[in-house]
Design a protein around this motif. Structure first.
Motif, PDB file in Angstrom:
ATOM      1  N   ALA A  67       0.869  -1.244  -0.058  1.00  0.00           N
ATOM      2  CA  ALA A  67      -0.026   0.136  -0.210  1.00  0.00           C
ATOM      3  C   ALA A  67       0.985   1.215   0.092  1.00  0.00           C
ATOM      4  CB  ALA A  67      -0.874   0.067   1.345  1.00  0.00           C
ATOM      5  N   HIS A  68       1.921   1.234   0.870  1.00  0.00           N
ATOM      6  CA  HIS A  68       2.778   2.456   0.899  1.00  0.00           C
ATOM      7  C   HIS A  68       3.358   2.717  -0.510  1.00  0.00           C
ATOM      8  CE1 HIS A  68       6.039   4.837   2.796  1.00  0.00           C
ATOM      9  NE2 HIS A  68       6.908   4.488   1.672  1.00  0.00           N
ATOM     10  N   GLU A  69       3.979   1.674  -1.393  1.00  0.00           N
ATOM     11  CA  GLU A  69       4.704   1.938  -2.453  1.00  0.00           C
ATOM     12  C   GLU A  69       3.705   2.356  -3.197  1.00  0.00           C
ATOM     13  OE1 GLU A  69       7.812   2.116  -2.801  1.00  0.00           O
ATOM     14  OE2 GLU A  69       8.367   1.161  -0.863  1.00  0.00           O
ATOM     15  N   LEU A  70       2.534   1.778  -3.522  1.00  0.00           N
ATOM     16  CA  LEU A  70       1.529   2.127  -4.662  1.00  0.00           C
ATOM     17  C   LEU A  70       0.978   3.678  -4.378  1.00  0.00           C
ATOM     18  CD1 LEU A  70      -0.514  -1.268  -5.030  1.00  0.00           C
ATOM     19  CD2 LEU A  70       1.176  -0.279  -6.608  1.00  0.00           C
ATOM     20  N   THR A  71       0.868   3.767  -3.189  1.00  0.00           N
ATOM     21  CA  THR A  71       0.392   5.179  -2.796  1.00  0.00           C
ATOM     22  C   THR A  71       1.539   6.201  -3.474  1.00  0.00           C
ATOM     23  OG1 THR A  71      -0.826   4.623  -1.099  1.00  0.00           O
ATOM     24  CG2 THR A  71      -0.021   6.813  -0.982  1.00  0.00           C
ATOM     25  N   HIS A  72       2.874   5.747  -3.519  1.00  0.00           N
ATOM     26  CA  HIS A  72       3.627   6.889  -4.349  1.00  0.00           C
ATOM     27  C   HIS A  72       3.280   7.086  -5.554  1.00  0.00           C
ATOM     28  CE1 HIS A  72       6.736   7.214  -1.069  1.00  0.00           C
ATOM     29  NE2 HIS A  72       7.140   6.041  -1.033  1.00  0.00           N
ATOM     30  N   GLY A  73       2.738   6.049  -6.196  1.00  0.00           N
ATOM     31  CA  GLY A  73       2.163   6.474  -7.496  1.00  0.00           C
ATOM     32  C   GLY A  73       1.043   7.290  -7.623  1.00  0.00           C
ATOM     33  N   VAL A  74       0.209   7.269  -6.624  1.00  0.00           N
ATOM     34  CA  VAL A  74      -0.876   8.197  -6.364  1.00  0.00           C
ATOM     35  C   VAL A  74      -0.687   9.744  -6.101  1.00  0.00           C
ATOM     36  CG1 VAL A  74      -2.934   8.752  -5.157  1.00  0.00           C
ATOM     37  CG2 VAL A  74      -2.440   6.321  -5.616  1.00  0.00           C
ATOM     38  N   THR A  75       0.601   9.854  -5.349  1.00  0.00           N
ATOM     39  CA  THR A  75       0.960  10.966  -4.966  1.00  0.00           C
ATOM     40  C   THR A  75       1.699  11.637  -6.110  1.00  0.00           C
ATOM     41  OG1 THR A  75       1.417  10.295  -2.603  1.00  0.00           O
ATOM     42  CG2 THR A  75       2.578  12.236  -3.587  1.00  0.00           C
ATOM     43  N   GLU A  76       2.392  10.935  -6.966  1.00  0.00           N
ATOM     44  CA  GLU A  76       2.988  11.388  -8.028  1.00  0.00           C
ATOM     45  C   GLU A  76       2.147  11.932  -9.078  1.00  0.00           C
ATOM     46  OE1 GLU A  76       5.712   8.975 -11.389  1.00  0.00           O
ATOM     47  OE2 GLU A  76       6.544   8.963  -9.340  1.00  0.00           O
ATOM     48  N   ARG A  77       0.931  11.528  -9.035  1.00  0.00           N
ATOM     49  CA  ARG A  77      -0.078  11.836 -10.194  1.00  0.00           C
ATOM     50  C   ARG A  77      -1.299  12.932  -9.602  1.00  0.00           C
ATOM     51  NH1 ARG A  77       2.520   7.831 -11.761  1.00  0.00           N
ATOM     52  NH2 ARG A  77       2.826   7.468 -13.923  1.00  0.00           N
ATOM     53  N   THR A  78      -0.938  13.400  -8.253  1.00  0.00           N
ATOM     54  CA  THR A  78      -1.816  14.272  -7.668  1.00  0.00           C
ATOM     55  C   THR A  78      -1.111  15.430  -7.277  1.00  0.00           C
ATOM     56  OG1 THR A  78      -1.573  13.083  -5.345  1.00  0.00           O
ATOM     57  CG2 THR A  78      -3.543  12.564  -6.857  1.00  0.00           C
ATOM     58  N   SER A  79      -0.493  15.372  -6.287  1.00  0.00           N
ATOM     59  CA  SER A  79       0.112  16.667  -5.753  1.00  0.00           C
ATOM     60  C   SER A  79       1.780  16.666  -6.448  1.00  0.00           C
ATOM     61  CB  SER A  79       0.390  16.642  -4.047  1.00  0.00           C
ATOM     62  OG  SER A  79       1.033  15.533  -3.726  1.00  0.00           O
ATOM     63  N   GLY A  80       2.107  15.522  -6.702  1.00  0.00           N
ATOM     64  CA  GLY A  80       3.335  15.538  -7.334  1.00  0.00           C
ATOM     65  C   GLY A  80       4.547  15.985  -6.465  1.00  0.00           C
ATOM     66  N   LEU A  81       4.402  15.444  -5.231  1.00  0.00           N
ATOM     67  CA  LEU A  81       5.198  16.089  -4.010  1.00  0.00           C
ATOM     68  C   LEU A  81       6.932  15.763  -4.601  1.00  0.00           C
ATOM     69  CD1 LEU A  81       3.388  15.040  -0.684  1.00  0.00           C
ATOM     70  CD2 LEU A  81       4.205  17.447  -1.477  1.00  0.00           C
ATOM     71  N   VAL A  82       7.846  16.560  -4.441  1.00  0.00           N
ATOM     72  CA  VAL A  82       9.213  16.517  -4.853  1.00  0.00           C
ATOM     73  C   VAL A  82       9.913  15.437  -3.799  1.00  0.00           C
ATOM     74  CG1 VAL A  82      11.437  17.673  -5.186  1.00  0.00           C
ATOM     75  CG2 VAL A  82       9.414  18.494  -6.225  1.00  0.00           C
ATOM     76  N   TYR A  83      10.395  14.577  -4.090  1.00  0.00           N
ATOM     77  CA  TYR A  83      11.079  13.648  -3.087  1.00  0.00           C
ATOM     78  C   TYR A  83      12.278  14.140  -2.482  1.00  0.00           C
ATOM     79  CZ  TYR A  83      11.449   8.911  -1.021  1.00  0.00           C
ATOM     80  OH  TYR A  83      11.546   7.888  -0.402  1.00  0.00           O
ATOM     81  N   ARG A  84      12.361  15.447  -1.797  1.00  0.00           N
ATOM     82  CA  ARG A  84      13.120  15.905  -0.755  1.00  0.00           C
ATOM     83  C   ARG A  84      12.960  16.715   0.132  1.00  0.00           C
ATOM     84  NH1 ARG A  84      17.880  17.977  -4.680  1.00  0.00           N
ATOM     85  NH2 ARG A  84      18.752  17.098  -2.823  1.00  0.00           N
TER      86      ARG A  84
END
Length: 510
Positions: free
Chosen positions: A349-366
């Motif tokens: 669930a954690h990893e797949l939510t990264h895919g959701v976040t990438e396509r919603t807010s697109g939070l930069v990973y830092r």
């Protein structure tokens, strides 16, 4: 999703966030929200009416209503609509990229929130930037070569590197740059974003989004699961076509290397030891899909029903799992500290939510946006599993060195901060994205337990990411975003809203 597995970093600094009412352009029903450094990240309240036949027309006019607050002269030619979305309450959320001379500025979006011309708020940070150049002198292929060299990888890439011309904000400058994606597999796979100066060829910045650390089917823990498969030409495949999606849920294997193949079975009883990781990845992906669809109305990670592809048995004794932008990959673990990483629903669930976040807010990973990216994945994992507040405990072997990756109820139990007065300033782990995620994790835990519902808390978090957060949202902005989402869903006078305020205040985020 990996948690650092080394000694906890020293907690060194206090980072304060603030909520303030600006005097510039403020009215009795318009609030200007600022972070601890004084940057405006939200303008909320009644901003007046705008006209226009398209969301883009209305959004640009809405931005002009806040130009004095943000400090620009006119929105036209400074912003370009990226996407627009009308939510369940009739509010239209239009996301715009900031541009200079038609070229997008990295991680500099704005969102306009309006309902039939009534402007309800604006999300985003703006500061004046001076462009260093208007035209690239470096060719895209030269930038790609420099970016690959920076990663140190010398093998074959898993997909062709792509270069996009953007402006990279650096202090008060906008540096014309190529944003290059470099993806590869191997013992230490990479998903790099590298910024190369488009005039000098110098690497300006870089970060790796993959962090490294030490029928029926039988899953990793020995339990029997019912799974959906596909029968073709006398062979069964791990392909679930039963979901209302244009694609499917599909699971393949790397066969403990880096070359993949289909997972197949002759009798549709997936009970071989090497199949267990695939059984769990396949089954748990379906659970995550169902949760997002049934609870949040989202069809797959992209909300377009795209295939959810998983790979298991990656490399040899690989202690990790990662989202690569379009699919999931799980290692088998070392057999000493970790079982196969697909054997835990919260990991999947954690990893797949990264895919959701990438396509919603697109939070930069830092830095703070990256910590929010990690925390949002933990929060959705905790909601989907619904059993405890630990992350990754099911794949930790009891006789090994670890019992879990993180605790949302007590982040300090695993060396992570639970309050802003423990915030860790570090250059490691992309600015401490796994470490500092403990702060918003604790806020989610406090909110969910105060209202007695993980599902309601998860819905607030999801709507915040979908409609009220941008790629550079920080902790203060996340507080504002979740409160806006909570207000849209349940009202600002609800007990949920006050509980959410208390949850963020309890971790020192204002």
């Amino acid at each position: 999703m990996n948690k650092k597995l080394t000694a906890a970093l020293v907690m060194t600094s206090l980072i304060a966030s603030a909520l303030a009412m600006s005097s510039a352009g403020a009215s009795a029903d318009k609030q200007v929200l600022k972070d601890g450094e004084g940057a405006v990240h939200n303008v909320v309240g009644n901003l007046g009416k705008v006209s226009g036949t398209t969301p883009e027309d209305r959004a640009l006019k809405a931005l002009d209503k806040a130009k004095d607050v943000y400090g620009f002269a006119k929105a036209t030619d400074k912003f370009k609509v990226k996407k627009t979305h009308r939510d369940e309450n009739g509010t239209t959320h239009t996301k715009l990229d900031r541009t200079i001379g038609g070229i997008p500025v990295f991680a500099s979006e704005m969102i306009v929130h309006e309902a039939d011309g009534d402007v309800q708020g604006i999300t985003g940070i703006y500061s004046e930037l001076t462009p260093t150049a208007s035209k690239a002198t470096l060719k895209a292929k030269e930038a790609i070569t420099a970016a690959i060299a920076h990663t140190g990888y010398q093998g074959e890439l898993s997909e062709a590197a792509q270069a996009e011309l953007i402006y990279l904000p650096q202090a008060d400058r906008a540096v014309l740059s190529y944003k290059v994606g470099v993806n590869y597999l191997g013992d230490s796979p990479g998903r790099w974003t590298v910024f190369v100066d488009a005039t000098t060829g110098a690497v300006l910045d870089a970060y790796n989004m993959i962090e490294h650390v030490q029928g029926t089917g039988i899953g990793v823990l020995g339990d029997t699961k019912t799974i959906e498969t596909t029968y073709r030409s006398g062979t069964y495949y791990l392909e679930d076509r039963s979901k209302p999606m244009s694609g499917m849920i599909q699971t393949k294997t790397y066969n403990n290397g880096i070359f993949s193949s289909n997972m197949t079975d002759a009798d549709n009883v997936w009970d071989a030891p090497k199949q267990r990781a695939g059984v769990d990845a396949h089954y748990y992906t379906g659970v995550v899909y169902d949760y997002y669809l049934n609870n949040l109305g989202r069809n797959s990670y992209d909300n377009a029903g795209h295939t959810m592809l998983s790979y298991v048995n990656y490399s040899n004794k690989y202690n990790n799992a990662f989202w690569n932008g379009s699919s999931m990959t799980y290692g088998d673990g070392d057999g000493v500290n970790f079982r196969p990483f697909s054997g835990s629903l919260d990991v999947v669930a954690h990893e797949l939510t990264h895919g959701v976040t990438e396509r919603t807010s697109g939070l930069v990973y830092r830095n703070q946006s990256g910590a929010l990216n990690e925390s949002w994945s933990d929060a959705m994992a905790a909601a989907i599993t619904g059993d405890d507040w630990l992350i990754g405990e099911d794949i930790c072997i009891p006789s090994g060195a670890y019992t879990a990756f993180r605790s949302m109820s007590d982040p300090t139990a695993y060396g992570d901060p639970a309050h802003m007065n423990q915030y860790v300033n570090t250059s490691a782990d992309n600015g401490g994205v796994h470490t500092n995620s403990g702060i918003p994790n604790k806020a989610f835990y406090s909110f969910a337990t105060a209202i007695g519902s993980r599902d309601i808390a998860a819905k607030v978090w999801y709507i915040a990411s979908r409609d009220y957060m941008v790629s550079n949202t920080n902790f203060s902005g996340a507080r504002a975003a979740t409160l806006q989402a909570c207000s849209a869903l349940y009202g600002s006078g609800s007990s949920y809203y006050s509980a959410l305020q208390s949850a963020w205040s309890g971790v020192g985020v204002y």
